[in-house]
Design a protein around this motif. Structure first.
Motif, PDB file in Angstrom:
ATOM      1  N   GLU A  69       0.855  -1.219   0.027  1.00  0.00           N
ATOM      2  CA  GLU A  69      -0.069  -0.099  -0.102  1.00  0.00           C
ATOM      3  C   GLU A  69       1.013   1.239  -0.204  1.00  0.00           C
ATOM      4  OE1 GLU A  69      -1.654   3.590   1.733  1.00  0.00           O
ATOM      5  OE2 GLU A  69      -0.426   2.095   2.898  1.00  0.00           O
ATOM      6  N   ALA A  70       1.878   1.231   0.887  1.00  0.00           N
ATOM      7  CA  ALA A  70       2.827   2.553   0.596  1.00  0.00           C
ATOM      8  C   ALA A  70       3.376   2.640  -0.562  1.00  0.00           C
ATOM      9  CB  ALA A  70       3.757   2.308   1.876  1.00  0.00           C
ATOM     10  N   GLY A  71       3.993   1.566  -1.165  1.00  0.00           N
ATOM     11  CA  GLY A  71       4.630   1.704  -2.483  1.00  0.00           C
ATOM     12  C   GLY A  71       3.415   2.289  -3.616  1.00  0.00           C
ATOM     13  N   LEU A  72       2.426   1.642  -3.535  1.00  0.00           N
ATOM     14  CA  LEU A  72       1.404   2.280  -4.279  1.00  0.00           C
ATOM     15  C   LEU A  72       0.917   3.613  -4.414  1.00  0.00           C
ATOM     16  CD1 LEU A  72      -1.191  -0.910  -4.529  1.00  0.00           C
ATOM     17  CD2 LEU A  72       0.396  -0.185  -6.370  1.00  0.00           C
ATOM     18  N   THR A  73       0.846   3.907  -2.994  1.00  0.00           N
ATOM     19  CA  THR A  73       0.553   5.314  -2.624  1.00  0.00           C
ATOM     20  C   THR A  73       1.900   6.353  -3.151  1.00  0.00           C
ATOM     21  OG1 THR A  73      -0.803   4.727  -0.947  1.00  0.00           O
ATOM     22  CG2 THR A  73      -0.056   6.974  -0.886  1.00  0.00           C
ATOM     23  N   TYR A  74       2.821   5.703  -2.909  1.00  0.00           N
ATOM     24  CA  TYR A  74       4.170   6.554  -3.508  1.00  0.00           C
ATOM     25  C   TYR A  74       4.025   6.759  -4.945  1.00  0.00           C
ATOM     26  CZ  TYR A  74       8.727   8.134  -4.553  1.00  0.00           C
ATOM     27  OH  TYR A  74      10.049   8.616  -4.918  1.00  0.00           O
ATOM     28  N   LEU A  75       3.575   5.802  -5.641  1.00  0.00           N
ATOM     29  CA  LEU A  75       3.675   5.798  -7.353  1.00  0.00           C
ATOM     30  C   LEU A  75       2.307   6.663  -7.680  1.00  0.00           C
ATOM     31  CD1 LEU A  75       4.777   2.211  -7.973  1.00  0.00           C
ATOM     32  CD2 LEU A  75       6.189   4.363  -8.081  1.00  0.00           C
ATOM     33  N   GLY A  76       1.387   6.848  -6.810  1.00  0.00           N
ATOM     34  CA  GLY A  76       0.286   7.571  -6.923  1.00  0.00           C
ATOM     35  C   GLY A  76      -1.101   6.789  -7.180  1.00  0.00           C
ATOM     36  N   ALA A  77      -0.915   5.443  -6.971  1.00  0.00           N
ATOM     37  CA  ALA A  77      -2.076   4.639  -7.333  1.00  0.00           C
ATOM     38  C   ALA A  77      -2.672   4.112  -6.019  1.00  0.00           C
ATOM     39  CB  ALA A  77      -1.503   3.499  -8.088  1.00  0.00           C
ATOM     40  N   GLY A  78      -2.358   4.709  -4.898  1.00  0.00           N
ATOM     41  CA  GLY A  78      -3.043   4.391  -3.766  1.00  0.00           C
ATOM     42  C   GLY A  78      -3.977   5.189  -3.193  1.00  0.00           C
ATOM     43  N   VAL A  79      -3.582   5.527  -1.510  1.00  0.00           N
ATOM     44  CA  VAL A  79      -4.460   6.463  -0.654  1.00  0.00           C
ATOM     45  C   VAL A  79      -4.037   7.882  -1.439  1.00  0.00           C
ATOM     46  CG1 VAL A  79      -5.081   7.382   1.430  1.00  0.00           C
ATOM     47  CG2 VAL A  79      -4.392   4.722   1.047  1.00  0.00           C
ATOM     48  N   GLN A  80      -5.095   8.576  -1.649  1.00  0.00           N
ATOM     49  CA  GLN A  80      -5.071   9.979  -2.120  1.00  0.00           C
ATOM     50  C   GLN A  80      -4.721  11.175  -1.047  1.00  0.00           C
ATOM     51  OE1 GLN A  80      -4.467  10.519  -5.308  1.00  0.00           O
ATOM     52  NE2 GLN A  80      -4.920   8.233  -5.674  1.00  0.00           N
TER      53      GLN A  80
END
Length: 115
Positions: free
Chosen positions: A73-84
């Motif tokens: 989740e942290a990696g996806l959020t860092y890439l812009g695909a996770g939590v806004q």
């Protein structure tokens, strides 16, 4: 919310496969046959015989999968695909901290070291 549901759905097989293998092994054991001979229902056998023997497998796998899900989740959020951005996440903290590295490098260092 959606990334958490998707990540949870993706990680189900990582817990389900070992639990299923353990159940298939346990159902051939003598104590299950003895419970069947005593006339216990399937639910009673599952509740009183299988679940206590599965507890150790579940207790080991759940924290490992939970840690991997947090990192994903942290990696996806860092890439812009996770939590806004209005919601808090380690990935959003790292991506917001990268803009301020010269003035406040700890904004990247602390969430990045926990990640």
């Amino acid at each position: 919310m959606v990334p958490a549901i998707v990540i949870g759905f993706v990680y189900i097989p990582y817990v389900a496969r070992p639990v299923r293998a353990q159940v298939l092994t346990l159902r051939e054991r003598e104590f299950i046959d003895a419970a069947r001979q005593q006339g216990l229902s399937h639910f009673q056998i599952m509740w009183s015989e299988l679940l206590p023997n599965l507890a150790s497998t579940i207790i080991v796998f759940i924290p490992l999968i939970l840690a991997n899900a947090i990192l994903l989740e942290a990696g996806l959020t860092y890439l812009g695909a996770g939590v806004q951005p209005p919601n808090a996440s380690w990935g959003t903290m790292i991506s917001e901290g990268i803009d301020n590295i010269p003035a406040a490098f700890h904004n990247v260092l602390v969430p990045g070291s926990c990640w």
